[in-house]
Design a protein around this motif. Structure first.
Motif, PDB file in Angstrom:
ATOM      1  N   TRP A   1     -26.088   5.275  -2.935  1.00 40.25           N
ATOM      2  CA  TRP A   1     -25.289   3.941  -2.457  1.00 40.25           C
ATOM      3  C   TRP A   1     -24.602   4.451  -1.294  1.00 40.25           C
ATOM      4  N   TRP A   2     -24.176   5.664  -1.206  1.00 43.90           N
ATOM      5  CA  TRP A   2     -23.673   6.122   0.181  1.00 43.90           C
ATOM      6  C   TRP A   2     -24.571   5.901   1.311  1.00 43.90           C
ATOM      7  N   CYS A   3     -25.815   6.061   1.500  1.00 42.75           N
ATOM      8  CA  CYS A   3     -26.867   5.868   2.411  1.00 42.75           C
ATOM      9  C   CYS A   3     -27.065   4.502   2.742  1.00 42.75           C
TER      10      CYS A   3
ATOM     11  N   SER B   1     -25.703  19.740   1.067  1.00 42.73           N
ATOM     12  CA  SER B   1     -25.910  18.093   1.188  1.00 42.73           C
ATOM     13  C   SER B   1     -26.106  17.915   2.422  1.00 42.73           C
ATOM     14  N   PRO B   2     -27.083  17.030   2.894  1.00 40.17           N
ATOM     15  CA  PRO B   2     -27.237  16.477   4.196  1.00 40.17           C
ATOM     16  C   PRO B   2     -25.725  15.653   4.573  1.00 40.17           C
ATOM     17  N   ARG B   3     -25.149  15.245   3.776  1.00 40.97           N
ATOM     18  CA  ARG B   3     -23.743  14.422   3.924  1.00 40.97           C
ATOM     19  C   ARG B   3     -22.783  15.691   4.633  1.00 40.97           C
ATOM     20  N   ASP B   4     -22.864  16.670   4.419  1.00 42.69           N
ATOM     21  CA  ASP B   4     -22.106  17.901   4.953  1.00 42.69           C
ATOM     22  C   ASP B   4     -22.471  18.381   6.273  1.00 42.69           C
TER      23      ASP B   4
ATOM     24  N   SER C   1     -28.523  12.187  -4.921  1.00 41.65           N
ATOM     25  CA  SER C   1     -27.956  11.668  -6.274  1.00 41.65           C
ATOM     26  C   SER C   1     -27.736  10.254  -6.176  1.00 41.65           C
ATOM     27  N   GLU C   2     -27.389   9.629  -7.207  1.00 42.12           N
ATOM     28  CA  GLU C   2     -26.960   8.294  -7.531  1.00 42.12           C
ATOM     29  C   GLU C   2     -25.804   7.910  -6.401  1.00 42.12           C
ATOM     30  N   ASP C   3     -24.789   8.772  -6.206  1.00 39.83           N
ATOM     31  CA  ASP C   3     -23.643   8.571  -5.451  1.00 39.83           C
ATOM     32  C   ASP C   3     -24.115   8.488  -3.794  1.00 39.83           C
TER      33      ASP C   3
ATOM     34  N   ALA D   1     -33.372   4.313   1.699  1.00 38.23           N
ATOM     35  CA  ALA D   1     -34.337   4.698   1.035  1.00 38.23           C
ATOM     36  C   ALA D   1     -34.162   3.908  -0.439  1.00 38.23           C
ATOM     37  N   CYS D   2     -35.023   3.323  -0.970  1.00 38.26           N
ATOM     38  CA  CYS D   2     -34.817   2.471  -2.136  1.00 38.26           C
ATOM     39  C   CYS D   2     -35.269   3.457  -3.316  1.00 38.26           C
ATOM     40  N   ASN D   3     -35.499   4.510  -3.199  1.00 35.33           N
ATOM     41  CA  ASN D   3     -35.865   5.560  -4.380  1.00 35.33           C
ATOM     42  C   ASN D   3     -35.566   6.865  -4.005  1.00 35.33           C
ATOM     43  N   ILE D   4     -34.556   7.632  -4.995  1.00 35.34           N
ATOM     44  CA  ILE D   4     -34.117   8.777  -4.724  1.00 35.34           C
ATOM     45  C   ILE D   4     -35.273   9.963  -4.404  1.00 35.34           C
TER      46      ILE D   4
END
Length: 601
Positions: free
Chosen positions: A280-282, A161-164, A275-277, A247-250
């Motif tokens: 909203w995190w972004c 995941s880019p978050r990691d 993901s949905e999470d 982004a407004c779309n996943i």
């Protein structure tokens, strides 16, 4: 005697003398006819030259093998061939046949198609240098394949995941979160291509760059992160604004474009397949940063506005203006305004003429076919399609499908739009009347639960279901996530949903916006929308105190006309100018606006 009977008699006589495979002697008299042509073959001289040109050519049938291609006339009619020493047909690559006087003639050799097991001959031909060049070109083209298609296939093997990840651009800045910063060069090329099709934004940069009309503006945005959005963001930056974006779309983010923006110093938080999470995190990372208070919002769908309003109410009160471009987002703004909770002036870009009459109509007219083709390879001719909603998006979709030969039905709640559909030649129906027979279902309403589980259960096997509205609420996808139904991923953004009896439907983008999730949209049309957004931001940011109250506004007509005029030079178009007498007669200013606000276009 009729011609057919004569022909039948002749065929019967010839077929009586045809030997079968087991009756055919090893040295069968297969010789040309008196006209120099064997039955079922081309001119022997032509065949011979073709065979000579191909060293790998082999006979199409060897002596001793029965075939309908070996039909021969009576040997008594054969001309005498020149005497020659008999040679093995296996050695010279051709057939040999024996004349009546004992001489041997070589049959015409036919050029044969080269199959995979004969590639050795091909591989021998290139020189070593040629092979190296070929190898290098293939390798390079594989490396350079991060064109727009790369965004939609997402074939990266990196599942982290880019978050990691800890990512930094070449200048050491790490205030972003994207898929892969190494794709920046490819994204830059795509942005450069988009710039060529966005003349108004490029003109806006040149005309307003010296003034810096957005100096001091801190714009937080939530739109589709594509090459076209990148041109808008870089234009806003050139006009003096600081930008942070999500982004407004996943599914709609072009990863390489996000990388190019991050490399260029923009704070971007988005990647394809969030993901949905993650979504909203972004948005939260985009907004919640120490020492940075946004004063302008550019939204597409209302999610960013909703997030700030709910989670950061104090921050929301300090916003100078909101620019919203979607039906869904505008609906949310009007709800806030009606409830007396909108404490910020907002610009409804979606219903401005240069957005609604161009992006919604012409963009969807082209991109609906693109999205369906890329995902399903469907043939449109003869297909029965139902389009739910006949607003500008629905009009564009119906026009495209009708032009491709589809049988199109329309559902509508508005009698005016319904009458337009009828006048345009479409049959107006209720969804339950056609749901069993249609091949494709497309939603374009901006509403919720348009296609519910009851309709999904009644669909025919193989029905394609997709959404062209912004929000993913139109198709009740949640009702399909039950134990009795099986989900089967076919390709990126394409799922089979399989019922216990084996029936399946094809669901695209999990019910999200089809064109930006599964394909691309025309850059030139987006140039019109993006220019409208930029002018709306400039207008709200520079408006004197009191011009705009805490309500939702349409873009002034004069600005709509200005946006349109910036795009006309692309077509080498020349506007007619009113004379003083004509302007006085119509009661207009010679420079516009030319239509009242109530004009429908």
């Amino acid at each position: 005697m009729s011609v057919q009977v004569v022909a039948a008699k002749m065929a019967e006589v010839e077929l009586k003398d045809v030997p079968t495979g087991k009756d055919l002697p090893a040295e069968s008299p297969l010789t040309p006819t008196s006209e120099g042509k064997s039955l079922g073959r081309n001119d022997p001289h032509e065949a011979g030259s073709s065979a000579a040109a191909s060293p790998t050519a082999e006979p199409s049938a060897k002596a001793g093998e029965g075939s309908l291609g070996l039909l021969a006339p009576n040997p008594a009619k054969m001309p005498q061939a020149s005497a020659m020493k008999r040679s093995d047909p296996q050695q010279n690559g051709g057939e040999a046949f024996v004349n009546r006087d004992g001489t041997v003639a070589e049959a015409p050799r036919m050029k044969k198609i080269q199959f995979a097991d004969q590639k050795q001959e091909f591989n021998k031909r290139p020189s070593k240098i040629g092979r190296r060049s070929l190898s290098r070109s293939i390798s390079q083209s594989s490396t350079d394949s991060y064109s727009s298609a790369a965004s939609y296939t997402d074939s990266s093997d990196d599942e982290t995941s880019p978050r990691d990840k800890q990512q930094k651009n070449s200048k050491g800045n790490g205030d972003f979160c994207i898929k892969n910063i190494k794709q920046a060069d490819f994204g830059r090329r795509e942005i450069e291509i988009a710039e060529q099709e966005m003349p108004a934004l490029m003109a806006l940069r040149k005309r307003a760059q010296g003034e810096k009309p957005l100096a001091g503006a801190k714009v937080v945005g939530c739109t589709h992160i594509t090459a076209q959005t990148a041109v808008l963001m870089e234009t806003l930056s050139a006009l003096g604004a600081q930008c942070r974006w999500a982004a407004c779309n996943i599914y709609s983010t072009q990863n390489e474009v996000a990388a190019a923006l991050a490399e260029g110093g923009f704070s971007v938080f988005a990647w394809k397949g969030e993901s949905e999470d993650d979504f909203w995190w972004c948005i939260d990372r985009c907004v919640n940063v120490e020492g940075w208070q946004p004063n302008m919002i550019l939204d597409d769908g209302g999610d960013l506005t909703h997030w700030i309003y709910k989670k950061y109410p104090n921050m929301f009160k300090k916003i100078k203006g909101i620019v919203e471009e979607s039906v869904t987002g505008v609906h949310r703004l009007y709800q806030l305004s009606k409830a007396g909770k909108l404490c910020v002036p907002a610009m409804n870009v979606n219903d401005s003429v240069t957005k609604q009459k161009f992006d919604n109509l012409y963009c969807c007219r082209e991109s609906i076919l693109d999205g369906l083709k890329r995902t399903t390879d469907v043939m449109f001719g003869g297909k029965q399609v139902v389009v739910c909603g006949y607003g500008e998006v629905g009009k564009g979709c119906c026009a495209a499908l009708k032009a491709m030969g589809s049988i199109v039905y329309v559902t509508e709640i508005d009698p005016i739009c319904a009458l337009q559909a009828c006048m345009d030649g479409f049959r107006l129906v209720k969804l339950n009347e056609v749901i069993r027979q249609v091949d494709i279902v497309i939603t374009c309403t901006g509403n919720k639960n348009v296609v519910v589980r009851e309709y999904l259960d009644r669909m025919k096997n193989g029905c394609i279901v997709c959404n062209m509205g912004h929000s993913n609420t139109e198709i009740d996808v949640a009702s399909l996530r039950t134990p009795e139904l099986t989900w089967e991923r076919v390709r990126s953004q394409v799922d089979h949903v399989i019922w216990p009896d084996g029936k399946r439907i094809v669901l695209l983008a999990e019910g999200r916006l089809l064109n930006l999730s599964c394909s691309t949209v025309p850059t030139f049309v987006l140039s019109i929308t993006a220019t409208t957004q930029a002018l709306a931001l400039i207008e709200l940011y520079n408006a004197p105190e009191g011009r705009y109250k805490q309500d939702v506004y349409l873009l002034p007509k004069k600005m709509d006309e200005y946006v349109a005029s910036l795009h006309l030079p692309t077509f080498d178009a020349h506007l007619t100018e009113l004379s003083d007498e004509q302007a006085k007669y119509l009661g207009l200013n010679k420079n516009g606006p030319f239509k009242p606000n109530y004009y429908r276009y």
